[in-house]
Structure formats: structure tokens, C-alpha cells
Design an enzyme around this catalytic site. Structure first.
Site, mmCIF file in Angstrom:
data_model
loop_
_atom_site.group_PDB
_atom_site.id
_atom_site.type_symbol
_atom_site.label_atom_id
_atom_site.label_comp_id
_atom_site.label_asym_id
_atom_site.label_seq_id
_atom_site.Cartn_x
_atom_site.Cartn_y
_atom_site.Cartn_z
ATOM 1 N N ASP A 1 54.781 45.483 -22.806
ATOM 2 C CA ASP A 1 56.150 45.797 -22.383
ATOM 3 C C ASP A 1 56.217 46.206 -20.906
ATOM 4 O O ASP A 1 55.216 46.605 -20.312
ATOM 5 C CB ASP A 1 56.694 46.988 -23.187
ATOM 6 C CG ASP A 1 56.936 46.652 -24.650
ATOM 7 O OD1 ASP A 1 56.554 45.550 -25.094
ATOM 8 O OD2 ASP A 1 57.496 47.523 -25.343
ATOM 9 N N HIS B 1 51.367 48.174 -22.706
ATOM 10 C CA HIS B 1 52.220 48.046 -21.514
ATOM 11 C C HIS B 1 51.415 47.449 -20.364
ATOM 12 O O HIS B 1 50.367 48.009 -19.991
ATOM 13 C CB HIS B 1 52.763 49.428 -21.129
ATOM 14 C CG HIS B 1 53.632 50.037 -22.195
ATOM 15 N ND1 HIS B 1 53.107 50.647 -23.312
ATOM 16 C CD2 HIS B 1 54.984 50.075 -22.337
ATOM 17 C CE1 HIS B 1 54.103 51.052 -24.101
ATOM 18 N NE2 HIS B 1 55.254 50.720 -23.524
HETATM 19 NI NI NI Z 1 59.287 50.031 -22.452
#
Ligand code: NI
Length: 317
Positions: free
Chosen positions: A128, A273
């Protein structure tokens, strides 16, 4: 016990009948000849009818009897029966009318569409908050070297800032999903705010990378029924996760790898991430670790090729 003895004697008689001809490749007519010559009663008579295919009804009765006897055997004895002597699978309705001696393929039920092959042992690896220069590109290099497709949930504002990275992600076969435009907590937005976060991101992806986003990962995993409805109206599905590496919190490569690999099972969605260097450094360890567990790291499009719009996936199932 009586049933077992009957079963065992059936095996013995049938084995004797089939194994009697010396060449291992004895065909059914030889079996029939041997059986008839021995004249060993009704079972062998029926068995020879089965072997020659001269009476389909009789052969089916023998086949069924043999299957029942075989299924009554203890597992070890079943294993002892040579594979070519084991009973065939039960007849399907479609081949009940087939002419004797004609092989019939398993029947398909025409009312049911063929199911897509399941992505075997698959696990979706997701990242992400990108794309950003540096870490996202480094991650793409690793994924290419390891021959893995992942999923990138991008922010619309970052897609606008780095269109070349969006195109590279697309060109290298990864799934691109929406992570909202500005990392908004969608459940706290007005209806118009939700629509704007989704539409501006989808426009950015279409404009910068000709990507039609089918997946939405709401920031913080925060959504309500309005967010789901807004996604459904745009043909999108929600993807959350069942394996949280907490990589953004501890920022530790070994911990990220350990949590990703230990938590994953078939159908899992792993959250990471690509804006954090320790996470990107863990990618190779994650991939190798998943593969060592017999799991297959893939993109969401590979694991769930036909997502249902408006459905929230925390896993493949
Ligand atoms: Ni996020």
C-alpha cells in the site's frame, strides 16, 4: 468379519483370474478364457462377462459388487490390490446408455458453468501507499528477479506524481488497486467525499496508466456500507487482509518477513507497504519463505480472477 472375509476371498478370486495368464499384458479376452476354463462358479462367470464386455448389464453388476467388496477392505489391503485391478469409479448417468466397449468421458452438468481452476496454494502479496521513487522501484526489481506478481494499492495523488512508475507496475504484470486519493479515512467522509476519493483515483489510474481499478483497499481498513456501495457502483471489490505484518509500525525487515510467512496460509492476503525501506528489503525473504512453506505468492488478479463487485475480501474465500 464375515463381510471382510467375503471381500478378501473376492479379491483373491479376482486376482487369481486376472493374474493367471503369464504375460503381464494379458488382455481381457485371455482373462475370459482363463476364467471360463477354470469354470470356478458364478463370480468368475460374471467376471468373464465383465472382461469380455459381452453383457454390459452383467459387467456393471460385477463391477458394482467388486467395488463394494474393495471398499469394504481395510486400507492396507486396498493398497495391496494392484492399481489395474481396482474397481473403476461408479458409472455416471450419462454413460449408462453407452454401447458396450465404448469409453465415455465423464459427464458435465450443462446447467453449471465450468469453475475456474483454483489458484493452488496461492497467497496474495500486497503493498500500500505508493508509488514512490526509490522503494517502489526497488521492490519492482526484486519481484521481477523472483518472478512474482504482487498487488500495489496506490494513492491517486502518488499516481499523478509518478505516472512512469504506475506504467511500469502495469507493464510488469502486477495488479494495481485504489487506496483512495489522499489516504482518507473513507468511513468518515461524506457520500460526496467517498465518491471523490474513488473517482479521482480511478481517473488518475486511467489517465496515467490506462488501468481500470477493480480493487479498493480502504485506508486503515476503515469502511462502512456507503463505502461498499460506492465501490460496487464502480464495479470494484474491497480487499482488506488476514495477515498484518505491522511493517509500518516496527519498520524491521526480519519481523516483517517473519510475520508475513508465519501468518500466511492458502488464500491469505498479506498487508505490507512499499514506502518503507525495511519492508522492501524483506521482499525476497517473504517470497522465499512462502515458497518454502509450499505457498505460491501471486497478485490479487491471479488469486481472485473474477472478484464480485461490492464484496469485501479478507482472503480468497
Ligand atoms: Ni495506507
Amino acid at each position: 468379519m464375515k463381510r471382510l472375509l467375503t471381500a478378501v476371498s473376492t479379491v483373491a478370486v479376482l486376482c487369481a483370474a486376472v493374474l493367471a495368464p503369464t504375460p503381464a499384458s494379458a488382455d481381457s479376452s485371455q482373462v475370459a478364457q482363463v476364467s471360463s476354463a477354470q469354470g470356478a462358479g458364478s463370480l468368475i462367470d460374471a467376471s468373464s462377462a465383465f472382461a469380455t464386455g459381452s453383457s454390459q448389464r452383467t459387467s456393471r453388476a460385477v463391477e458394482d459388487g467388486w467395488r463394494r467388496a474393495y471398499e469394504g477392505l481395510p486400507g492396507q489391503m486396498q493398497q495391496a490390490v494392484p492399481p489395474h485391478l481396482r474397481p473403476p469409479a461408479p458409472a455416471t448417468p450419462a454413460d449408462a446408455d453407452a454401447p458396450a466397449g465404448v469409453a465415455v468421458a465423464p459427464a458435465h452438468n450443462p446447467s453449471r458453468p465450468p469453475e475456474s481452476p483454483r489458484c493452488s496454494n496461492c497467497v496474495a502479496v500486497t503493498y500500500d501507499d505508493g508509488p514512490v521513487t526509490g522503494t517502489t522501484e526497488q521492490l519492482l526489481d526484486t519481484l521481477k528477479r523472483k518472478d512474482v506478481h504482487a498487488t500495489f494499492f496506490v494513492l491517486g495523488q502518488n499516481a499523478n506524481a509518478h505516472p512512469e512508475i504506475v506504467r511500469r507496475i502495469r507493464d510488469e504484470g502486477h495488479t494495481i488497486g485504489s487506496h483512495s486519493f489522499s489516504h482518507a479515512d473513507l468511513a468518515k467522509q461524506t457520500d460526496a467525499g467517498i465518491a471523490a476519493q474513488l473517482d479521482e483515483t480511478n481517473a488518475a489510474l486511467k489517465d496515467k496508466g490506462t488501468v481500470e481499478a477493480r480493487w479498493l483497499r480502504p485506508p486503515y481498513g476503515s469502511y462502512d456500507s456507503r463505502v461498499v456501495a460506492a465501490a460496487a457502483a464502480r464495479g470494484m471489490s474491497l480487499a482488506t487482509w488476514d495477515v498484518d505484518t505491522a511493517d509500518w509500525q516496527h519498520r524491521n525487515t526480519a519481523t516483517t518477513c517473519q510475520k508475513a510467512v508465519a501468518g500466511a496460509r492458502e488464500g491469505s492476503i498479506i498487508l505490507m507497504h512499499d514506502i518503507h525501506q525495511p519492508t522492501v528489503a524483506a521482499a525476497e525473504c517473504v517470497i522465499d519463505g512462502l515458497r518454502a512453506k509450499g505457498l505460491n505468492p501471486v497478485s490479487l488478479d491471479e488469486m481472485i480472477p473474477r472478484p464480485e463487485a461490492g464484496h469485501v475480501y479478507t482472503r480468497a474465500d
